[in-house]
Design a protein around this motif. Structure first.
Motif, PDB file in Angstrom:
ATOM      1  N   PHE A 181       6.845  63.815  68.191  1.00 36.47           N
ATOM      2  CA  PHE A 181       8.194  63.371  68.528  1.00 36.47           C
ATOM      3  C   PHE A 181       9.089  64.590  68.646  1.00 36.47           C
ATOM      4  CE2 PHE A 181      12.480  62.050  66.961  1.00 36.47           C
ATOM      5  CZ  PHE A 181      12.843  61.322  68.080  1.00 36.47           C
ATOM      6  N   SER A 182       9.702  64.768  69.806  1.00 31.23           N
ATOM      7  CA  SER A 182      10.594  65.903  70.034  1.00 31.23           C
ATOM      8  C   SER A 182      11.993  65.394  70.333  1.00 31.23           C
ATOM      9  CB  SER A 182      10.093  66.772  71.192  1.00 31.23           C
ATOM     10  OG  SER A 182      10.050  66.032  72.402  1.00 31.23           O
ATOM     11  N   LEU A 183      12.985  66.142  69.921  1.00 33.84           N
ATOM     12  CA  LEU A 183      14.371  65.814  70.228  1.00 33.84           C
ATOM     13  C   LEU A 183      15.122  67.109  70.506  1.00 33.84           C
ATOM     14  CD1 LEU A 183      16.217  66.521  67.437  1.00 33.84           C
ATOM     15  CD2 LEU A 183      15.005  64.513  66.642  1.00 33.84           C
ATOM     16  N   LEU A 184      16.154  67.002  71.323  1.00 29.97           N
ATOM     17  CA  LEU A 184      16.905  68.187  71.702  1.00 29.97           C
ATOM     18  C   LEU A 184      18.381  67.845  71.885  1.00 29.97           C
ATOM     19  CD1 LEU A 184      17.648  68.093  75.030  1.00 29.97           C
ATOM     20  CD2 LEU A 184      15.181  68.329  75.140  1.00 29.97           C
ATOM     21  N   TYR A 185      19.171  68.898  71.807  1.00 28.90           N
ATOM     22  CA  TYR A 185      20.613  68.747  72.023  1.00 28.90           C
ATOM     23  C   TYR A 185      21.089  69.922  72.869  1.00 28.90           C
ATOM     24  CZ  TYR A 185      25.529  67.741  71.156  1.00 28.90           C
ATOM     25  OH  TYR A 185      26.862  67.421  71.317  1.00 28.90           O
ATOM     26  N   ASN A 215      24.256  66.833  75.848  1.00 27.13           N
ATOM     27  CA  ASN A 215      23.180  65.870  76.092  1.00 27.13           C
ATOM     28  C   ASN A 215      22.247  65.830  74.895  1.00 27.13           C
ATOM     29  OD1 ASN A 215      22.893  64.709  79.060  1.00 27.13           O
ATOM     30  ND2 ASN A 215      23.825  66.738  79.212  1.00 27.13           N
ATOM     31  N   TYR A 216      21.901  64.618  74.495  1.00 26.72           N
ATOM     32  CA  TYR A 216      20.884  64.409  73.460  1.00 26.72           C
ATOM     33  C   TYR A 216      19.702  63.710  74.112  1.00 26.72           C
ATOM     34  CZ  TYR A 216      18.364  62.277  69.579  1.00 26.72           C
ATOM     35  OH  TYR A 216      17.388  61.879  68.718  1.00 26.72           O
ATOM     36  N   TYR A 217      18.488  64.132  73.731  1.00 27.42           N
ATOM     37  CA  TYR A 217      17.296  63.567  74.355  1.00 27.42           C
ATOM     38  C   TYR A 217      16.160  63.533  73.350  1.00 27.42           C
ATOM     39  CZ  TYR A 217      13.402  63.137  77.691  1.00 27.42           C
ATOM     40  OH  TYR A 217      12.275  62.732  78.358  1.00 27.42           O
ATOM     41  N   GLY A 218      15.409  62.451  73.315  1.00 27.48           N
ATOM     42  CA  GLY A 218      14.241  62.320  72.451  1.00 27.48           C
ATOM     43  C   GLY A 218      13.043  61.852  73.252  1.00 27.48           C
ATOM     44  N   SER A 219      11.856  62.299  72.846  1.00 24.35           N
ATOM     45  CA  SER A 219      10.676  61.987  73.643  1.00 24.35           C
ATOM     46  C   SER A 219       9.416  62.002  72.794  1.00 24.35           C
ATOM     47  CB  SER A 219      10.536  62.997  74.790  1.00 24.35           C
ATOM     48  OG  SER A 219       9.302  62.867  75.453  1.00 24.35           O
ATOM     49  N   LEU A 220       8.437  61.182  73.197  1.00 24.98           N
ATOM     50  CA  LEU A 220       7.082  61.192  72.633  1.00 24.98           C
ATOM     51  C   LEU A 220       6.072  61.720  73.643  1.00 24.98           C
ATOM     52  CD1 LEU A 220       7.151  57.748  70.807  1.00 24.98           C
ATOM     53  CD2 LEU A 220       6.759  59.942  69.698  1.00 24.98           C
ATOM     54  N   ASN A 221       6.555  62.378  74.698  1.00 23.97           N
ATOM     55  CA  ASN A 221       5.692  62.774  75.812  1.00 23.97           C
ATOM     56  C   ASN A 221       4.603  63.771  75.424  1.00 23.97           C
ATOM     57  OD1 ASN A 221       7.316  61.162  77.336  1.00 23.97           O
ATOM     58  ND2 ASN A 221       8.181  62.769  78.593  1.00 23.97           N
ATOM     59  N   GLN A 222       4.817  64.554  74.361  1.00 23.53           N
ATOM     60  CA  GLN A 222       3.822  65.547  73.973  1.00 23.53           C
ATOM     61  C   GLN A 222       2.692  64.968  73.130  1.00 23.53           C
ATOM     62  OE1 GLN A 222       5.283  69.468  72.700  1.00 23.53           O
ATOM     63  NE2 GLN A 222       7.348  68.851  73.320  1.00 23.53           N
ATOM     64  N   VAL A 256       8.655  75.483  69.717  1.00 20.61           N
ATOM     65  CA  VAL A 256       8.920  74.078  70.013  1.00 20.61           C
ATOM     66  C   VAL A 256       8.945  73.869  71.518  1.00 20.61           C
ATOM     67  CG1 VAL A 256      10.625  72.228  69.812  1.00 20.61           C
ATOM     68  CG2 VAL A 256      10.181  73.730  67.859  1.00 20.61           C
ATOM     69  N   ASN A 257       9.493  74.830  72.264  1.00 23.23           N
ATOM     70  CA  ASN A 257       9.510  74.756  73.718  1.00 23.23           C
ATOM     71  C   ASN A 257       8.080  74.756  74.244  1.00 23.23           C
ATOM     72  OD1 ASN A 257      10.506  74.832  76.399  1.00 23.23           O
ATOM     73  ND2 ASN A 257      10.319  77.071  76.429  1.00 23.23           N
ATOM     74  N   LEU A 261      10.694  69.508  66.745  1.00 21.03           N
ATOM     75  CA  LEU A 261       9.432  68.834  67.030  1.00 21.03           C
ATOM     76  C   LEU A 261       8.771  68.451  65.721  1.00 21.03           C
ATOM     77  CD1 LEU A 261       7.096  68.004  68.984  1.00 21.03           C
ATOM     78  CD2 LEU A 261       6.201  70.325  68.679  1.00 21.03           C
ATOM     79  N   PHE A 262       8.503  67.177  65.570  1.00 19.35           N
ATOM     80  CA  PHE A 262       7.715  66.706  64.418  1.00 19.35           C
ATOM     81  C   PHE A 262       6.406  66.164  64.951  1.00 19.35           C
ATOM     82  CE2 PHE A 262       6.119  63.104  61.973  1.00 19.35           C
ATOM     83  CZ  PHE A 262       5.866  63.729  60.746  1.00 19.35           C
TER      84      PHE A 262
END
Length: 415
Positions: free
Chosen positions: A79-83, A110-117, A179-180, A410-411
């Motif tokens: 689970f990744s998130l960014l700001y 902008n805030y964004y969260g993803s499980l794409n990885q 994390v990137n 990134l967790f």
């Protein structure tokens, strides 16, 4: 939502599988390690592991009754998130090529969260005579628009490898833990379909050569006429040589590629490209090391992560009606250090550059730079939390520039 359901359903399936097998067909990791020698591949060949790969101590191991085949089921929920303080069009990685410049640069958080990885994979070791056949399939959801994609899919026996994995022009072992997902600006992290042969000489120097497929990249939208297309008539030829010693490892890679362009009359024009890359690590002591990579080439921009998909292998010259090759350069320097047994950090800087021609517009990309700080904490075996701050600047041909920063985390849990 569908992705989340699929991921957790797979985890539950794995748990069910591990408890539903007969006792004589499933063995613990400890018992497998006792017989691991029978599945040991050639230790003289380089094992290519990127910083965030799933460790060998994770996964569900299944051994057949005859002891001739081992299956490893592995996965990682990430689970990744960014700001962002500025609106950056690309979310799944921080790419300085896409930093907005001029009027396009807008201070919109902008805030964004993803499980794409999140990753799912399988590994098979099969004893065939005196050789061990190794097969790996690994996938994730980090394709375009979150699409399901193949990361690795290859088979290996002896010195030969066939399938998709890291290009010989890459050296993921020299990448810092970030994390990137793209690594530092200017790095090379390309996976290709390939046929490879590897070996090691008597002095311990490793070398490999391959025929690879990496689609040439150019922007056909800049043309006034239609009917042009990119084809690959000749495969890429790549090679690398690597030496490892007490103080670290160094690798030299080369690539020779051909860009073939077909016009509306089916006439094909071929443009040769080439490049070289020097990379490695310098181990200061057990807790500190320096990582580096330098890459330069002509018509090989798509090998450098920042330029992949940007159409900058060759550019169209409206004055001559021909295509001109583009020189590209990328490189990074990173310093990694161990703070405690469970906390590791690194600092990195990266740079990426494209040559410009007089006929290109002023807003054409010229170069970019970024710096990043990363820290990873091992919460428990298989579970880590990474935090990163990265800041970058892009300059255009007309010297206009834009900057952006991103705070991301990134967790992940490898099971």
């Amino acid at each position: 939502m569908n992705k989340t359901i699929l991921i957790f359903s797979f985890v539950l399936f794995n748990c069910f599988l591990s408890f539903s097998q007969e006792k004589d067909t499933v063995k613990t990791l400890t018992s497998l390690n006792k017989s691991a020698a029978q599945f040991e591949r050639d230790t003289l060949l380089k094992q290519e592991n990127s910083p965030l790969d799933i460790g060998d101590d994770r996964g569900i191991y299944i051994l057949t009754k005859d002891g001739q085949m081992q299956l490893r089921i592995l996965g990682s929920v990430r689970f990744s998130l960014l700001y962002d303080l500025k609106d950056i069009p690309v979310k799944n990685n921080f790419n300085t090529y896409y930093i907005p410049v001029g009027e396009d640069s807008k201070n919109i958080p902008n805030y964004y969260g993803s499980l794409n990885q999140t990753r799912i994979g399988f590994e098979i070791n099969r004893q065939v005579g005196k050789d061990v056949v190794f097969i790996r399939l690994e996938t994730d959801f980090n394709g375009q628009n979150g699409a399901f994609r193949i990361r690795h899919a290859y088979g290996e026996v002896g010195r030969f490898l066939v399938g998709q994995t890291w290009s010989l022009f890459s050296n993921v072992s020299s990448l810092p833990t970030m994390v990137n997902s793209n690594g530092p600006t200017g790095s090379v992290t390309l996976r290709t379909a390939q046929m490879r042969y590897s070996d090691t000489n008597r002095k311990g120097t490793r070398w490999a050569a391959a025929l690879e497929y990496s689609r040439p990249d150019l922007n056909l939208q800049q043309l006034d006429t239609t009917g042009f297309s990119v084809v690959q008539i000749i495969p890429d030829v790549t090679a690398r040589i690597e030496r490892e010693g007490i103080f670290g490892a160094v690798q030299l890679s080369v690539a020779f590629t051909t860009v073939s362009i077909r016009d509306q009359d089916n006439n094909v024009s071929n443009f040769g490209g080439y490049g070289g890359s020097l990379s490695g690590d310098l181990r200061i002591n057990e807790k500190n090391k320096i990582l580096y990579q330098l890459t330069y080439g002509k018509s090989i921009s798509h090998f450098i992560t920042n330029f992949a998909g940007t159409g900058n292998d060759v550019i169209y010259n409206p004055n001559t009606g021909e295509f001109d090759p583009v020189d590209s350069f990328g490189g990074f320097l990173a310093y990694g250090f161990t703070m405690t047994k469970k906390i590791k950090a690194n600092a990195s800087i990266g740079y990426a550059d494209l040559s410009n021609e007089d006929y290109q517009p002023g807003n054409s990309y010229r170069n970019s730079f970024s710096g990043a700080l990363d820290c990873f904490w091992q919460i428990a075996p298989g579970a880590r939390l990474g935090v990163e701050y990265i800041y970058g600047t892009r300059w255009n041909k007309d010297s206009s520039s834009g900057s952006a920063g991103r705070l991301q985390a990134l967790f992940y849990y490898d099971f």
